[in-house]
Design a protein around this motif. Structure first.
Motif, PDB file in Angstrom:
ATOM      1  N   GLY A   1       0.787  -1.230   0.000  1.00 37.18           N
ATOM      2  CA  GLY A   1       0.000   0.000   0.000  1.00 37.18           C
ATOM      3  C   GLY A   1       0.815   1.272   0.000  1.00 37.18           C
ATOM      4  N   GLN A   2       2.134   1.173   0.017  1.00 36.00           N
ATOM      5  CA  GLN A   2       2.998   2.352   0.035  1.00 36.00           C
ATOM      6  C   GLN A   2       3.554   2.605  -1.366  1.00 36.00           C
ATOM      7  N   SER A   3       3.523   3.842  -1.792  1.00 34.89           N
ATOM      8  CA  SER A   3       4.006   4.196  -3.116  1.00 34.89           C
ATOM      9  C   SER A   3       5.523   4.086  -3.189  1.00 34.89           C
ATOM     10  N   VAL A   4       6.015   3.448  -4.272  1.00 40.20           N
ATOM     11  CA  VAL A   4       7.453   3.235  -4.454  1.00 40.20           C
ATOM     12  C   VAL A   4       7.828   3.657  -5.874  1.00 40.20           C
ATOM     13  N   THR A   5       8.870   4.475  -6.006  1.00 40.45           N
ATOM     14  CA  THR A   5       9.348   4.931  -7.307  1.00 40.45           C
ATOM     15  C   THR A   5      10.447   3.991  -7.810  1.00 40.45           C
ATOM     16  N   LEU A   6      10.288   3.515  -9.044  1.00 39.31           N
ATOM     17  CA  LEU A   6      11.274   2.651  -9.691  1.00 39.31           C
ATOM     18  C   LEU A   6      12.026   3.489 -10.727  1.00 39.31           C
TER      19      LEU A   6
END
Length: 352
Positions: free
Chosen positions: A300-305
């Motif tokens: 549920g946590q936003s992660v930038t790739l």
């Protein structure tokens, strides 16, 4: 007349004293109230964080922790606020000291943040010659069996495990909490492909989790998978191309793997780790590209790739000389994960 005047003076004096005492009691009651201390999570994984909470207080706050000998004032950001975030590597007791202006301090209740997960208890087995041996383990949470005291391969899940052995072999059981559940990282669709050199992405872990599966998307690009996972040391991104770095630890590497779907792994990741993932298809190292930096979610946590790569083929060479290009295309490697704590592993011996 004198007697009546004396009585009036005494009455006024008693009335004044009662009023003064009443005001004094009111002032004391509204001074240095410590309130109730608690935490958003009272049990966390190693290197995870929680937020200390204080309610019903009156006065200036000072959070304190116990070092085994004495109470020590906390100095981190927010140490004097009712919501104080702390990161821990060991079980720790906390309390809040609250003091109003000109008043003696008041101390809240003491509470403990438990760090880690208890290891299971195991029972070995003995048999005569080649064949199955049933091992057992008991503990809190789900039991997982491995072939190594750290890292290694996940062999089975459950309280019992029956390997077939030809000689005395040691296996290892760990208890795993399942508080956060599991999931798969969503990725954008493929926009084009690129072959010959390995590409992927890097990200910063938003919380503790365990990678349980890796999958290079678009099987049409080839029948085999090449995947690597690295952790940068220290926890900083790779440099912008054409600069490179080898300051990383390789956590997982598979080359020319014929598994058609997600490849099972067991890779513990800690909050704040900077993780790099490379993934290609076939011996020609075909990357399934999606244009630009991508955003996914973990628990549920936003992660930038962000784009990461090396100028070498992954099908034949290990990760080396890694770099990043902000805004560039990433190679699509899907991750599956579990959120929770894994305990230390306990040995269980199957004896022949």
């Amino acid at each position: 007349m004198k007697k009546n005047l004396y009585l009036i003076i005494v009455a006024l004096s008693l009335s004044f004293n009662a009023s003064a005492n009443s005001d004094q009691l009111f002032s004391t009651a509204g001074c240095s109230v410590a309130g109730t201390a608690s935490a958003s999570k009272d049990s966390i994984c190693d290197n995870d964080s929680t937020t200390l909470l204080l309610t019903g207080y009156f006065g200036a706050i000072q959070w304190q922790s116990y070092n085994g000998t004495s109470w020590v004032n906390e100095t981190g950001v927010g140490f004097n606020t009712p919501n104080y975030a702390v990161g821990l590597i060991t079980t720790t007791n906390f309390r809040a000291v609250v003091q109003g202006i000109g008043c003696p301090a008041d101390t809240s209740n003491i509470f403990s943040i438990v760090v880690g997960f208890p290891a299971p208890t195991t029972t070995g087995a003995t048999r005569c010659g080649f064949g199955p041996a049933t091992l057992s383990a008991s503990g809190v949470g789900t039991i997982k069996w491995f072939d190594s005291s750290s890292g290694g391969n996940l062999l089975a899940t459950g309280n019992s495990f029956t390997p077939t052995i030809a000689s005395t072999t040691t296996f290892y059981a760990a208890a795993v909490s399942n508080g956060g559940g599991s999931g798969t990282t969503p990725l954008p669709p493929e926009t084009n492909t690129f072959a010959s050199n390995a590409r992927g992405y890097w990200f910063t872990a938003p919380s503790n989790f365990t990678l349980t599966g890796l999958y290079v998307l678009n099987p049409a690009n080839g029948s085999t998978q090449n995947i690597a996972v690295v952790r940068f040391n220290p926890a900083v991104p790779p440099p912008v191309f054409s600069a490179t770095t080898n300051a990383f630890t390789t956590l997982f590497l598979t080359q020319n793997n014929t598994t058609t779907g997600p490849i099972t792994v067991n890779i513990p990741i800690n909050a704040g780790d900077v993780i790099g993932v490379l993934g290609t298809r076939d011996f020609t190292d075909v990357n399934s590209y999606t244009t630009g930096t991508a955003t996914t979610t973990i628990n549920g946590q936003s992660v930038t790739l962000t784009r990461m790569g090396m100028q070498f083929p992954l099908a034949t060479l290990a990760p080396q000389d890694l770099w990043t290009e902000v805004g560039g295309s990433i190679s699509r490697v899907e991750m599956t994960y579990e959120v929770g704590c894994e305990s230390p592993r306990t040995a269980s011996i199957a004896t022949v």
